[in-house]
Motif scaffolding. Structure first.
Motif, mmCIF file in Angstrom:
data_model
loop_
_atom_site.group_PDB
_atom_site.id
_atom_site.type_symbol
_atom_site.label_atom_id
_atom_site.label_comp_id
_atom_site.label_asym_id
_atom_site.label_seq_id
_atom_site.Cartn_x
_atom_site.Cartn_y
_atom_site.Cartn_z
ATOM 1 N N GLN A 103 0.875 -1.179 0.000
ATOM 2 C CA GLN A 103 0.000 0.000 0.000
ATOM 3 C C GLN A 103 0.912 1.229 0.000
ATOM 4 O O GLN A 103 1.449 1.613 1.034
ATOM 5 N N VAL A 104 1.084 1.826 -1.174
ATOM 6 C CA VAL A 104 2.130 2.838 -1.348
ATOM 7 C C VAL A 104 1.566 4.249 -1.445
ATOM 8 O O VAL A 104 0.641 4.512 -2.217
ATOM 9 N N HIS A 105 2.145 5.132 -0.632
ATOM 10 C CA HIS A 105 1.895 6.567 -0.780
ATOM 11 C C HIS A 105 3.248 7.263 -0.603
ATOM 12 O O HIS A 105 4.166 6.715 0.012
ATOM 13 N N GLY A 106 3.382 8.445 -1.147
ATOM 14 C CA GLY A 106 4.657 9.145 -1.025
ATOM 15 C C GLY A 106 5.762 8.389 -1.727
ATOM 16 O O GLY A 106 5.550 7.762 -2.764
ATOM 17 N N ALA A 107 6.954 8.417 -1.145
ATOM 18 C CA ALA A 107 8.118 7.801 -1.788
ATOM 19 C C ALA A 107 8.190 6.295 -1.547
ATOM 20 O O ALA A 107 7.925 5.811 -0.449
ATOM 21 N N ALA A 108 8.532 5.571 -2.603
ATOM 22 C CA ALA A 108 8.951 4.170 -2.509
ATOM 23 C C ALA A 108 10.169 4.089 -3.414
ATOM 24 O O ALA A 108 10.042 3.984 -4.644
ATOM 25 N N ALA A 109 11.341 4.195 -2.823
ATOM 26 C CA ALA A 109 12.560 4.337 -3.609
ATOM 27 C C ALA A 109 13.609 3.315 -3.195
ATOM 28 O O ALA A 109 13.617 2.830 -2.060
ATOM 29 N N GLY A 110 14.502 2.981 -4.128
ATOM 30 C CA GLY A 110 15.606 2.097 -3.834
ATOM 31 C C GLY A 110 15.151 0.787 -3.223
ATOM 32 O O GLY A 110 14.296 0.085 -3.777
ATOM 33 N N LEU A 111 15.705 0.449 -2.071
ATOM 34 C CA LEU A 111 15.336 -0.792 -1.382
ATOM 35 C C LEU A 111 13.852 -0.803 -1.035
ATOM 36 O O LEU A 111 13.219 -1.858 -1.046
ATOM 37 N N GLY A 112 13.281 0.360 -0.731
ATOM 38 C CA GLY A 112 11.846 0.440 -0.462
ATOM 39 C C GLY A 112 11.024 0.043 -1.668
ATOM 40 O O GLY A 112 9.975 -0.607 -1.546
ATOM 41 N N PHE A 113 11.498 0.411 -2.859
ATOM 42 C CA PHE A 113 10.798 0.047 -4.085
ATOM 43 C C PHE A 113 10.975 -1.442 -4.379
ATOM 44 O O PHE A 113 10.040 -2.106 -4.829
ATOM 45 N N SER A 114 12.187 -1.981 -4.119
ATOM 46 C CA SER A 114 12.407 -3.424 -4.286
ATOM 47 C C SER A 114 11.412 -4.207 -3.440
ATOM 48 O O SER A 114 10.828 -5.195 -3.896
ATOM 49 N N LEU A 115 11.211 -3.771 -2.193
ATOM 50 C CA LEU A 115 10.279 -4.464 -1.304
ATOM 51 C C LEU A 115 8.846 -4.342 -1.808
ATOM 52 O O LEU A 115 8.086 -5.314 -1.797
ATOM 53 N N ALA A 116 8.479 -3.155 -2.287
ATOM 54 C CA ALA A 116 7.111 -2.954 -2.785
ATOM 55 C C ALA A 116 6.806 -3.868 -3.965
ATOM 56 O O ALA A 116 5.774 -4.542 -3.990
ATOM 57 N N ILE A 117 7.705 -3.908 -4.955
ATOM 58 C CA ILE A 117 7.410 -4.694 -6.161
ATOM 59 C C ILE A 117 7.607 -6.187 -5.962
ATOM 60 O O ILE A 117 7.276 -6.979 -6.845
ATOM 61 N N SER A 118 8.107 -6.580 -4.776
ATOM 62 C CA SER A 118 8.179 -8.008 -4.469
ATOM 63 C C SER A 118 6.824 -8.525 -3.980
ATOM 64 O O SER A 118 6.633 -9.737 -3.856
ATOM 65 N N CYS A 119 5.888 -7.609 -3.726
ATOM 66 C CA CYS A 119 4.545 -7.999 -3.284
ATOM 67 C C CYS A 119 3.737 -8.563 -4.447
ATOM 68 O O CYS A 119 3.991 -8.259 -5.622
ATOM 69 N N ASP A 120 2.728 -9.340 -4.114
ATOM 70 C CA ASP A 120 1.842 -9.901 -5.147
ATOM 71 C C ASP A 120 1.036 -8.806 -5.840
ATOM 72 O O ASP A 120 0.754 -8.894 -7.038
ATOM 73 N N TYR A 121 0.653 -7.785 -5.083
ATOM 74 C CA TYR A 121 -0.059 -6.631 -5.635
ATOM 75 C C TYR A 121 0.612 -5.358 -5.135
ATOM 76 O O TYR A 121 1.011 -5.268 -3.976
ATOM 77 N N VAL A 122 0.713 -4.379 -6.024
ATOM 78 C CA VAL A 122 1.197 -3.053 -5.635
ATOM 79 C C VAL A 122 0.097 -2.047 -5.922
ATOM 80 O O VAL A 122 -0.309 -1.862 -7.078
ATOM 81 N N VAL A 123 -0.413 -1.416 -4.870
ATOM 82 C CA VAL A 123 -1.410 -0.354 -4.987
ATOM 83 C C VAL A 123 -0.700 0.946 -4.633
ATOM 84 O O VAL A 123 -0.178 1.096 -3.529
ATOM 85 N N ALA A 124 -0.651 1.877 -5.569
ATOM 86 C CA ALA A 124 0.064 3.138 -5.339
ATOM 87 C C ALA A 124 -0.837 4.322 -5.632
ATOM 88 O O ALA A 124 -1.665 4.279 -6.549
ATOM 89 N N GLU A 125 -0.692 5.369 -4.848
ATOM 90 C CA GLU A 125 -1.468 6.584 -5.090
ATOM 91 C C GLU A 125 -0.906 7.336 -6.292
ATOM 92 O O GLU A 125 0.255 7.175 -6.668
#
Length: 260
Positions: A103-125
């Motif tokens: 569940q993404v809002h604001g920044a998802a960068a670098g390692l944070g982005f790696s973790l986000a896209i490792s999820c089955d679903y990415v919901v971003a604002e």
């Protein structure tokens, strides 16, 4: 289990994991990396949790690895230990027997982005700031970033996105396959709540069996990628371009890379 930098809450068959370093935009320091690894190890044994939501407290999902941690871990041994914590965290997360939603809002960068896209679903604002921006400090992606980027976009496009290090909004990232669903600003949580209700009212055991089938087939490849990322990151840490990238970041100026 009590944590300092994260919070895990259970709600029937759903769990919510919150990154809790809002003063640092949830940048991952060594404590958070170790706590995430411990948390995912704990969750691997949870038989009653079928959906896990991952989110950040405050203004961001996660700004990535903590630059202060990088500056302080001058010794190769220190940095090697950090990379091993990242690898353990990613492997445990990849093997979770539950559907994962970023569940993404604001920044998802670098390692944070790696973790986000490792999820089955990415919901971003809509106005999230999403970036695989390791290149800006002369490093390569870690946290399985190479693996998950390839999974979502294919190798040619993954290379281009990594090399450019561009900051994308939700819509731009969705067009590239890096985000699954774009929500209006401030509405990601509501969208995810509705999504969880739908998942939990579905034949979710069959869905989890499909996940286990695919992930077990790819686990050895992920292990190899993480090992190669560790070697590559240690190598890049010793380059002049990395030192310049870090210095420029701290001094808030454009870096002057020399290819050395």
């Amino acid at each position: 289990m009590n944590f300092e930098t994260i919070e895990l809450n259970y709600q029937d068959r759903k769990a919510v994991l919150t990154l809790k370093r809002p003063e640092a935009m949830n940048a991952m320091n060594e404590t958070m990396l170790k706590e995430l690894a411990e948390c995912f190890e704990q969750l691997k044994g949870e038989q009653n949790i079928q959906v896990l939501v991952l989110k950040g407290e405050g203004r961001a999902f996660s700004a990535g690895g903590d630059i202060k941690m990088m500056l302080q871990s001058d010794e190769i041994g220190d940095f090697h230990g950090i990379m091993e914590s990242i690898s353990k965290m990613v492997l445990d997360f990849y093997q979770l027997p539950m559907i994962t939603i970023a569940q993404v809002h604001g920044a998802a960068a670098g390692l944070g982005f790696s973790l986000a896209i490792s999820c089955d679903y990415v919901v971003a604002e809509e106005n999230s700031k999403l970036a695989m921006n390791f290149i800006g400090i002369g490093l390569v992606p870690d946290g399985g970033g190479h693996f998950f980027m390839k999974e979502r976009t294919g190798i040619p496009k993954a290379k281009q996105i990594i090399w450019e290090g561009k900051i994308m909004n939700g819509q731009e990232a969705q067009q590239l396959g890096l985000v699954d669903i774009v929500a209006k600003d401030g509405e990601a949580e509501h969208y995810v709540e509705e999504m969880v209700k739908k998942l939990l009212s579905s034949p979710i055991l069959a869905m989890l069996e499909t996940k286990q089938l695919y992930h077990s087939e790819r686990l050895n490849e992920l292990k190899k990628v993480l090992s190669k990322e560790l070697d590559a990151q240690l190598k890049m840490r010793q380059t002049k371009d990395h030192l310049e990238g870090i210095k420029a970041f701290v001094e808030k100026r454009p870096p002057k890379f020399l290819g050395q």
